[in-house]
Design an enzyme around this catalytic site. Structure first.
Site: not given
Ligand code: G4P
Ligand code: MG
Length: 172
Positions: A97, A100, A128, A153
């Site tokens: 998903e 990060d 990100k 987040w």
């Protein structure tokens, strides 16, 4: 957007996966198998199957302990012992998903490369924009992200206790 988090609805996830499937096909990559990194990659991978109809193998990797502290390195919590030979010589689409820190993704890629697939392409809903703790190995030539975000987040719908409230927050 409330509490400085990015709320993402199921409809948005579905549309992101659809547009990613179109970019994937336009790139000329034709994966033979999907590998989903659990648990966050499970639902995106299932939606991708609607568009590209390939079998899904699921793996579970954990980089956070129960106390939310980092393990020293990611650990396997579920692996595909019985199907690892299914990856040999195959074009793999690895789905998660979020990209990060990249630590979990890179660890998973390193393990899957041991099975000598023809190629692994990486696909995530969100990347990100930040300095990553690790880079992908050089074997990774194709990378698709649905959306680039700030380092905030992201709240996914499958984590919501109240899905109506969650969905409304996306629009707020
Ligand atoms: P990466 O390789 O994909 O970049 O993951 P990283 O190790 O940095 O992340 C550790 C865990 O934190 C992963 O979950 C990842 O999905 C989750 N994570 C990172 N950023 C966010 C975010 O903004 N929102 C949410 N909801 N999760 C995030 P995991 O340990 O694989 O568990 P799971 O939640 O997928 O089951
Ligand atoms: Mg995850």
């Amino acid at each position: 957007m409330s509490d400085n988090a990015l709320y993402v609805s199921y409809n948005t996830v579905h549309k992101l996966v659809k547009s990613l499937s179109e970019r994937l096909l336009a790139s000329g990559y034709d994966p033979e198998v999907i590998v989903a990194i659990g648990s966050g990659g499970f639902i995106p991978a299932r939606i991708m199957k609607t568009f590209i109809n390939r079998p899904i193998y699921a793996v579970g990797i954990s980089y956070y302990g129960v106390d939310n502290k980092h393990h020293e390195h990611p650990t396997k919590i579920q692996w595909i012992d019985e199907v690892q030979n299914q990856l040999r010589g195959k074009r793999v689409l690895l789905i998660d998903e979020v990209d990060d820190s990249r630590v979990t993704l890179a660890y998973c890629i390193g393990e899957l490369l041991k099975y000598e697939p023809e190629e692994i392409a990486v696909l995530v809903l969100h990347n990100k924009r930040k300095e990553k703790d690790v880079e992908f190995p050089p074997e990774i030539k194709r990378y698709f992200n649905g959306v680039e975000t700030d380092d905030v987040w992201i709240k996914y719908p499958w984590d919501a206790a109240d899905i109506e409230e969650h969905t409304a927050k996306e629009e707020a």
